[in-house]
Design a protein around this motif. Structure first.
Motif, PDB file in Angstrom:
ATOM      1  N   LYS A  33       0.721  -1.306  -0.006  1.00  0.00           N
ATOM      2  CA  LYS A  33      -0.017   0.019  -0.066  1.00  0.00           C
ATOM      3  C   LYS A  33       0.837   1.202  -0.102  1.00  0.00           C
ATOM      4  O   LYS A  33       0.679   2.046  -0.650  1.00  0.00           O
ATOM      5  CB  LYS A  33      -1.232  -0.059   1.091  1.00  0.00           C
ATOM      6  CG  LYS A  33      -1.786   1.231   1.406  1.00  0.00           C
ATOM      7  CD  LYS A  33      -2.902   1.006   2.304  1.00  0.00           C
ATOM      8  CE  LYS A  33      -3.853   2.309   2.340  1.00  0.00           C
ATOM      9  NZ  LYS A  33      -4.415   2.965   1.228  1.00  0.00           N
ATOM     10  N   ALA A  34       1.808   1.303   0.778  1.00  0.00           N
ATOM     11  CA  ALA A  34       2.567   2.600   0.891  1.00  0.00           C
ATOM     12  C   ALA A  34       3.394   2.624  -0.535  1.00  0.00           C
ATOM     13  O   ALA A  34       3.427   3.904  -0.898  1.00  0.00           O
ATOM     14  CB  ALA A  34       3.595   2.180   1.913  1.00  0.00           C
ATOM     15  N   LYS A  35       3.791   1.769  -1.097  1.00  0.00           N
ATOM     16  CA  LYS A  35       4.314   1.796  -2.622  1.00  0.00           C
ATOM     17  C   LYS A  35       3.413   2.409  -3.341  1.00  0.00           C
ATOM     18  O   LYS A  35       3.934   3.362  -4.331  1.00  0.00           O
ATOM     19  CB  LYS A  35       5.081   0.325  -2.707  1.00  0.00           C
ATOM     20  CG  LYS A  35       5.924   0.467  -4.129  1.00  0.00           C
ATOM     21  CD  LYS A  35       6.487  -0.895  -4.333  1.00  0.00           C
ATOM     22  CE  LYS A  35       7.434  -1.021  -5.667  1.00  0.00           C
ATOM     23  NZ  LYS A  35       7.696  -2.174  -6.067  1.00  0.00           N
ATOM     24  N   GLU A  36       2.238   1.913  -3.378  1.00  0.00           N
ATOM     25  CA  GLU A  36       1.341   2.311  -4.394  1.00  0.00           C
ATOM     26  C   GLU A  36       1.066   3.678  -4.228  1.00  0.00           C
ATOM     27  O   GLU A  36       0.605   4.562  -5.071  1.00  0.00           O
ATOM     28  CB  GLU A  36       0.122   1.292  -4.428  1.00  0.00           C
ATOM     29  CG  GLU A  36       0.544  -0.035  -4.874  1.00  0.00           C
ATOM     30  CD  GLU A  36      -0.615  -0.952  -4.685  1.00  0.00           C
ATOM     31  OE1 GLU A  36      -1.732  -0.621  -4.052  1.00  0.00           O
ATOM     32  OE2 GLU A  36      -0.393  -2.151  -5.183  1.00  0.00           O
ATOM     33  N   ASP A  37       0.617   3.823  -2.863  1.00  0.00           N
ATOM     34  CA  ASP A  37       0.347   5.413  -2.584  1.00  0.00           C
ATOM     35  C   ASP A  37       1.541   6.344  -2.844  1.00  0.00           C
ATOM     36  O   ASP A  37       1.151   7.403  -3.579  1.00  0.00           O
ATOM     37  CB  ASP A  37       0.282   5.442  -1.210  1.00  0.00           C
ATOM     38  CG  ASP A  37      -1.124   4.686  -0.724  1.00  0.00           C
ATOM     39  OD1 ASP A  37      -1.819   4.605  -1.461  1.00  0.00           O
ATOM     40  OD2 ASP A  37      -1.304   4.452   0.635  1.00  0.00           O
ATOM     41  N   ALA A  38       2.796   5.926  -2.912  1.00  0.00           N
ATOM     42  CA  ALA A  38       3.837   7.048  -3.217  1.00  0.00           C
ATOM     43  C   ALA A  38       3.909   7.055  -4.771  1.00  0.00           C
ATOM     44  O   ALA A  38       4.151   8.155  -5.214  1.00  0.00           O
ATOM     45  CB  ALA A  38       5.093   6.312  -2.727  1.00  0.00           C
ATOM     46  N   ALA A  39       3.552   5.855  -5.376  1.00  0.00           N
ATOM     47  CA  ALA A  39       3.589   6.208  -6.976  1.00  0.00           C
ATOM     48  C   ALA A  39       2.284   6.868  -7.389  1.00  0.00           C
ATOM     49  O   ALA A  39       2.663   7.916  -8.152  1.00  0.00           O
ATOM     50  CB  ALA A  39       3.452   4.803  -7.546  1.00  0.00           C
ATOM     51  N   VAL A  40       1.318   6.806  -6.637  1.00  0.00           N
ATOM     52  CA  VAL A  40       0.214   7.683  -7.244  1.00  0.00           C
ATOM     53  C   VAL A  40       0.520   9.165  -6.686  1.00  0.00           C
ATOM     54  O   VAL A  40       0.000  10.209  -7.579  1.00  0.00           O
ATOM     55  CB  VAL A  40      -0.995   7.289  -6.347  1.00  0.00           C
ATOM     56  CG1 VAL A  40      -2.217   8.195  -6.690  1.00  0.00           C
ATOM     57  CG2 VAL A  40      -1.667   5.972  -6.907  1.00  0.00           C
ATOM     58  N   ALA A  45       1.802  14.794  -8.319  1.00  0.00           N
ATOM     59  CA  ALA A  45       2.670  16.090  -8.100  1.00  0.00           C
ATOM     60  C   ALA A  45       3.256  16.348  -9.604  1.00  0.00           C
ATOM     61  O   ALA A  45       3.081  17.611  -9.819  1.00  0.00           O
ATOM     62  CB  ALA A  45       3.669  15.677  -7.333  1.00  0.00           C
ATOM     63  N   ARG A  46       3.469  15.404 -10.337  1.00  0.00           N
ATOM     64  CA  ARG A  46       4.015  15.649 -11.649  1.00  0.00           C
ATOM     65  C   ARG A  46       2.974  16.176 -12.826  1.00  0.00           C
ATOM     66  O   ARG A  46       3.235  17.400 -13.434  1.00  0.00           O
ATOM     67  CB  ARG A  46       4.532  14.371 -12.364  1.00  0.00           C
ATOM     68  CG  ARG A  46       5.814  13.841 -12.139  1.00  0.00           C
ATOM     69  CD  ARG A  46       6.455  13.010 -12.916  1.00  0.00           C
ATOM     70  NE  ARG A  46       5.612  11.958 -13.208  1.00  0.00           N
ATOM     71  CZ  ARG A  46       5.603  10.434 -12.447  1.00  0.00           C
ATOM     72  NH1 ARG A  46       6.681  10.495 -11.468  1.00  0.00           N
ATOM     73  NH2 ARG A  46       4.828   9.621 -12.797  1.00  0.00           N
TER      74      ARG A  46
END
Length: 62
Positions: A33-40, A45-46
């Motif tokens: 979940k943390a990895k997916e949230d960081a990617a989103v 942000a981009r």
């Protein structure tokens, strides 16, 4: 025996569908979940920085 051959495909598809749903539910949360949230968050942000640095706002008259 025709009823057996008529019922097998829906039963097989239902079993695969249940397996798919179980896999999706199990893959939610946890360490992934943390990895997916960081990617989103990075993608958002981009998109926000590209929109802000793009110059003219869409719909604005020149």
């Amino acid at each position: 025996m025709d009823y057996v051959s008529a019922l097998v495909p829906p039963v097989v598809m239902a079993a695969f569908f249940i397996g798919l749903i179980v896999t999706i539910v199990k893959s939610q949360g946890g360490d992934k979940k943390a990895k997916e949230d960081a990617a989103v968050d990075a993608a958002i942000a981009r998109a926000e920085s590209a929109r802000q640095s793009g110059g003219a706002q869409p719909g604005a008259s020149a």
